[in-house]
Design a protein around this motif. Structure first.
Motif, PDB file in Angstrom:
ATOM      1  N   MET A   1       0.848  -1.194   0.000  1.00 34.05           N
ATOM      2  CA  MET A   1       0.000   0.000   0.000  1.00 34.05           C
ATOM      3  C   MET A   1       0.879   1.238   0.000  1.00 34.05           C
ATOM      4  O   MET A   1       1.874   1.270   0.725  1.00 34.05           O
ATOM      5  N   ALA A   2       0.548   2.259  -0.805  1.00 32.90           N
ATOM      6  CA  ALA A   2       1.356   3.466  -0.897  1.00 32.90           C
ATOM      7  C   ALA A   2       1.256   4.275   0.384  1.00 32.90           C
ATOM      8  O   ALA A   2       0.245   4.264   1.077  1.00 32.90           O
ATOM      9  N   ASN A   3       2.358   4.995   0.701  1.00 34.84           N
ATOM     10  CA  ASN A   3       2.350   5.859   1.872  1.00 34.84           C
ATOM     11  C   ASN A   3       1.411   7.045   1.627  1.00 34.84           C
ATOM     12  O   ASN A   3       1.279   7.529   0.507  1.00 34.84           O
ATOM     13  N   THR A   4       0.825   7.558   2.718  1.00 36.97           N
ATOM     14  CA  THR A   4      -0.063   8.710   2.593  1.00 36.97           C
ATOM     15  C   THR A   4       0.741   9.998   2.492  1.00 36.97           C
ATOM     16  O   THR A   4       0.243  11.006   2.022  1.00 36.97           O
ATOM     17  N   LYS A   5       1.994   9.979   2.957  1.00 37.41           N
ATOM     18  CA  LYS A   5       2.859  11.170   2.909  1.00 37.41           C
ATOM     19  C   LYS A   5       3.074  11.600   1.457  1.00 37.41           C
ATOM     20  O   LYS A   5       3.448  10.790   0.616  1.00 37.41           O
ATOM     21  N   GLU A   6       2.866  12.885   1.189  1.00 33.76           N
ATOM     22  CA  GLU A   6       3.030  13.408  -0.176  1.00 33.76           C
ATOM     23  C   GLU A   6       4.515  13.608  -0.458  1.00 33.76           C
ATOM     24  O   GLU A   6       5.249  14.168   0.355  1.00 33.76           O
ATOM     25  N   ILE A   7       4.974  13.102  -1.598  1.00 30.49           N
ATOM     26  CA  ILE A   7       6.373  13.300  -1.983  1.00 30.49           C
ATOM     27  C   ILE A   7       6.422  14.069  -3.300  1.00 30.49           C
ATOM     28  O   ILE A   7       5.475  14.056  -4.075  1.00 30.49           O
ATOM     29  N   SER A   8       7.566  14.716  -3.538  1.00 31.84           N
ATOM     30  CA  SER A   8       7.701  15.551  -4.736  1.00 31.84           C
ATOM     31  C   SER A   8       7.807  14.681  -5.984  1.00 31.84           C
ATOM     32  O   SER A   8       8.089  13.483  -5.903  1.00 31.84           O
ATOM     33  N   VAL A   9       7.624  15.307  -7.138  1.00 33.58           N
ATOM     34  CA  VAL A   9       7.743  14.602  -8.422  1.00 33.58           C
ATOM     35  C   VAL A   9       9.156  14.043  -8.569  1.00 33.58           C
ATOM     36  O   VAL A   9       9.345  12.912  -9.021  1.00 33.58           O
ATOM     37  N   GLU A  10      10.145  14.851  -8.170  1.00 33.44           N
ATOM     38  CA  GLU A  10      11.541  14.372  -8.273  1.00 33.44           C
ATOM     39  C   GLU A  10      11.750  13.128  -7.426  1.00 33.44           C
ATOM     40  O   GLU A  10      12.389  12.171  -7.868  1.00 33.44           O
ATOM     41  N   GLU A  11      11.204  13.109  -6.223  1.00 32.79           N
ATOM     42  CA  GLU A  11      11.328  11.937  -5.354  1.00 32.79           C
ATOM     43  C   GLU A  11      10.644  10.722  -5.983  1.00 32.79           C
ATOM     44  O   GLU A  11      11.121   9.595  -5.888  1.00 32.79           O
ATOM     45  N   LYS A  12       9.497  10.991  -6.625  1.00 33.45           N
ATOM     46  CA  LYS A  12       8.773   9.901  -7.316  1.00 33.45           C
ATOM     47  C   LYS A  12       9.626   9.353  -8.464  1.00 33.45           C
ATOM     48  O   LYS A  12       9.717   8.141  -8.666  1.00 33.45           O
ATOM     49  N   LEU A  13      10.244  10.263  -9.226  1.00 30.73           N
ATOM     50  CA  LEU A  13      11.088   9.855 -10.357  1.00 30.73           C
ATOM     51  C   LEU A  13      12.282   9.041  -9.874  1.00 30.73           C
ATOM     52  O   LEU A  13      12.653   8.037 -10.477  1.00 30.73           O
ATOM     53  N   ARG A  14      12.888   9.503  -8.781  1.00 24.79           N
ATOM     54  CA  ARG A  14      14.035   8.765  -8.218  1.00 24.79           C
ATOM     55  C   ARG A  14      13.603   7.376  -7.747  1.00 24.79           C
ATOM     56  O   ARG A  14      14.275   6.383  -8.011  1.00 24.79           O
ATOM     57  N   ALA A  15      12.466   7.342  -7.051  1.00 25.93           N
ATOM     58  CA  ALA A  15      11.956   6.051  -6.554  1.00 25.93           C
ATOM     59  C   ALA A  15      11.618   5.121  -7.717  1.00 25.93           C
ATOM     60  O   ALA A  15      11.926   3.915  -7.669  1.00 25.93           O
ATOM     61  N   LEU A  16      11.027   5.683  -8.772  1.00 24.97           N
ATOM     62  CA  LEU A  16      10.685   4.866  -9.954  1.00 24.97           C
ATOM     63  C   LEU A  16      11.946   4.333 -10.640  1.00 24.97           C
ATOM     64  O   LEU A  16      11.999   3.162 -11.042  1.00 24.97           O
ATOM     65  N   TYR A  17      12.959   5.196 -10.762  1.00 22.02           N
ATOM     66  CA  TYR A  17      14.196   4.754 -11.426  1.00 22.02           C
ATOM     67  C   TYR A  17      14.931   3.727 -10.570  1.00 22.02           C
ATOM     68  O   TYR A  17      15.474   2.753 -11.087  1.00 22.02           O
ATOM     69  N   ASP A  18      14.929   3.943  -9.238  1.00 16.55           N
ATOM     70  CA  ASP A  18      15.529   2.956  -8.326  1.00 16.55           C
ATOM     71  C   ASP A  18      14.805   1.611  -8.453  1.00 16.55           C
ATOM     72  O   ASP A  18      15.436   0.553  -8.504  1.00 16.55           O
ATOM     73  N   LEU A  19      13.476   1.698  -8.511  1.00 18.25           N
ATOM     74  CA  LEU A  19      12.673   0.473  -8.655  1.00 18.25           C
ATOM     75  C   LEU A  19      13.031  -0.240  -9.961  1.00 18.25           C
ATOM     76  O   LEU A  19      13.171  -1.462  -9.999  1.00 18.25           O
ATOM     77  N   GLN A  20      13.206   0.548 -11.035  1.00 18.29           N
ATOM     78  CA  GLN A  20      13.586  -0.043 -12.327  1.00 18.29           C
ATOM     79  C   GLN A  20      14.955  -0.712 -12.255  1.00 18.29           C
ATOM     80  O   GLN A  20      15.141  -1.830 -12.750  1.00 18.29           O
ATOM     81  N   LEU A  21      15.934  -0.033 -11.609  1.00 19.24           N
ATOM     82  CA  LEU A  21      17.282  -0.610 -11.472  1.00 19.24           C
ATOM     83  C   LEU A  21      17.236  -1.930 -10.705  1.00 19.24           C
ATOM     84  O   LEU A  21      17.888  -2.912 -11.080  1.00 19.24           O
ATOM     85  N   ILE A  22      16.455  -1.938  -9.632  1.00 18.05           N
ATOM     86  CA  ILE A  22      16.322  -3.150  -8.805  1.00 18.05           C
ATOM     87  C   ILE A  22      15.647  -4.269  -9.597  1.00 18.05           C
ATOM     88  O   ILE A  22      16.139  -5.404  -9.643  1.00 18.05           O
ATOM     89  N   ASP A  23      14.517  -3.949 -10.247  1.00 11.38           N
ATOM     90  CA  ASP A  23      13.781  -4.974 -10.995  1.00 11.38           C
ATOM     91  C   ASP A  23      14.594  -5.499 -12.176  1.00 11.38           C
ATOM     92  O   ASP A  23      14.510  -6.685 -12.521  1.00 11.38           O
ATOM     93  N   SER A  24      15.399  -4.614 -12.795  1.00 15.85           N
ATOM     94  CA  SER A  24      16.262  -5.053 -13.909  1.00 15.85           C
ATOM     95  C   SER A  24      17.329  -6.017 -13.417  1.00 15.85           C
ATOM     96  O   SER A  24      17.669  -6.987 -14.103  1.00 15.85           O
ATOM     97  N   ARG A  25      17.848  -5.741 -12.212  1.00 14.41           N
ATOM     98  CA  ARG A  25      18.864  -6.644 -11.634  1.00 14.41           C
ATOM     99  C   ARG A  25      18.225  -8.001 -11.299  1.00 14.41           C
ATOM    100  O   ARG A  25      18.829  -9.051 -11.539  1.00 14.41           O
ATOM    101  N   ILE A  26      17.007  -7.970 -10.785  1.00 15.45           N
ATOM    102  CA  ILE A  26      16.286  -9.234 -10.503  1.00 15.45           C
ATOM    103  C   ILE A  26      16.084  -9.997 -11.808  1.00 15.45           C
ATOM    104  O   ILE A  26      16.261 -11.219 -11.862  1.00 15.45           O
ATOM    105  N   ASP A  27      15.730  -9.273 -12.887  1.00 10.43           N
ATOM    106  CA  ASP A  27      15.570  -9.899 -14.209  1.00 10.43           C
ATOM    107  C   ASP A  27      16.866 -10.575 -14.645  1.00 10.43           C
ATOM    108  O   ASP A  27      16.849 -11.705 -15.162  1.00 10.43           O
ATOM    109  N   GLU A  28      18.003  -9.889 -14.437  1.00  8.96           N
ATOM    110  CA  GLU A  28      19.317 -10.446 -14.819  1.00  8.96           C
ATOM    111  C   GLU A  28      19.588 -11.743 -14.067  1.00  8.96           C
ATOM    112  O   GLU A  28      20.033 -12.731 -14.655  1.00  8.96           O
ATOM    113  N   ILE A  29      19.319 -11.714 -12.758  1.00  7.41           N
ATOM    114  CA  ILE A  29      19.541 -12.910 -11.926  1.00  7.41           C
ATOM    115  C   ILE A  29      18.693 -14.074 -12.434  1.00  7.41           C
ATOM    116  O   ILE A  29      19.167 -15.203 -12.570  1.00  7.41           O
ATOM    117  N   ARG A  30      17.439 -13.767 -12.755  1.00  8.99           N
ATOM    118  CA  ARG A  30      16.522 -14.826 -13.214  1.00  8.99           C
ATOM    119  C   ARG A  30      16.876 -15.301 -14.612  1.00  8.99           C
ATOM    120  O   ARG A  30      16.663 -16.470 -14.947  1.00  8.99           O
TER     121      ARG A  30
END
Length: 259
Positions: A1-30
């Motif tokens: 469930m998403a946090n209720t705390k509002e975060i900036s667009v930049e924070e969202k972009l960073r979190a999305l890119y971090d998520l992509q880096l992590i998921d891409s690494r999981i893809d590599e492992i698999r």
């Protein structure tokens, strides 16, 4: 469930890119594991199937051998009956009794011939089944050896990557929790629709990474300002500027270096 705390667009972009880096690494492992888990599963099914077939063949063999034994006992009974009727013929009072006993003897002889024919057929069946059993046993041993090899291979890969994958999956869940559900759904939809699983990409040399379509300078400036979520009009991927991407890659490398 998403946090209720509002975060900036930049924070969202960073979190999305971090998520992509992590998921891409999981893809590599698999991808390193590739089809190994499925191969192991298929081989286990084959071994189980061959084992069941062998058990059935061996049970069939026992059943046929038991039937041969019964036929041999029946032949002994028929021979005993012939001996008894032959003895009785010596003491008959008339031809009718003699002919009646002769018919009994003839019937017993036919039963012996039929039993011997069945025994011959069953012995041929036994020889055939023994050949099939020998072939099946060889095949089963080969499959078991192959299975052990594949299991060992998978175990080695798992021992090398399991800790990292578990850590990354936990981190993936953490970053997902920082991003609103609408964005996560969009991220997963894009990720599922592209072959390399890249839903968030950086701008490289005026184009989105992996694309030949140039992004207009005005759009590049908007992306660099990090004020809103912008997607590539050609691929639908979420775009981030190269500086942000580089910062997050370095952060992720440091995170993984601790493992």
């Amino acid at each position: 469930m998403a946090n209720t705390k509002e975060i900036s667009v930049e924070e969202k972009l960073r979190a999305l890119y971090d998520l992509q880096l992590i998921d891409s690494r999981i893809d590599e492992i698999r991808n390193v594991r590739g089809e190994l888990p499925l191969e192991v599963e298929d081989l286990e099914d084959e071994v189980a199937g061959l084992t069941t077939r062998l058990d059935k063949l061996k049970n069939d063999l026992e059943s046929i051998e038991f039937q041969i034994k019964e036929k041999k006992n029946a032949i002994d009974d028929h021979k005993a009956a012939i001996k008894k009727y032959s003895e009785q013929q010596k003491n008959v009072r008339n031809n009718r009794e003699f002919n009646s006993l002769s018919k009994e003897i003839e019937f017993q002889e036919l039963e012996i011939q039929l039993a011997e024919k069945h025994i011959k057929e069953m012995r041929a069946s036994i020889e055939h089944k023994k050949e099939v059993i020998a072939q099946s046993e060889t095949k089963l041993e080969d499959k078991k050896t192959h299975l052990q090899h594949k299991k060992s291979e998978l175990k080695d890969i798992m021992s090398e990557t399991e800790k990292e994958e578990t850590f990354l999956m936990e981190k993936s869940a953490e970053y997902e929790a920082q991003i609103e559900e609408r964005l996560i759904k969009a991220y997963k939809r894009i990720r599922g629709s592209v072959r390399n699983g890249l839903a968030v990409v950086s701008i490289e040399r005026g184009a989105s990474a992996g694309s030949y379509f140039t992004i207009p300078p005005q759009t590049q400036m908007e992306i660099a300002s990090r004020k809103k979520i912008i997607t590539d009009e050609h691929s639908g991927r979420i775009l981030v500027d190269s500086s942000l991407a580089e910062e997050e890659r370095e952060k992720m490398e440091q995170l993984l270096a601790k493992l």
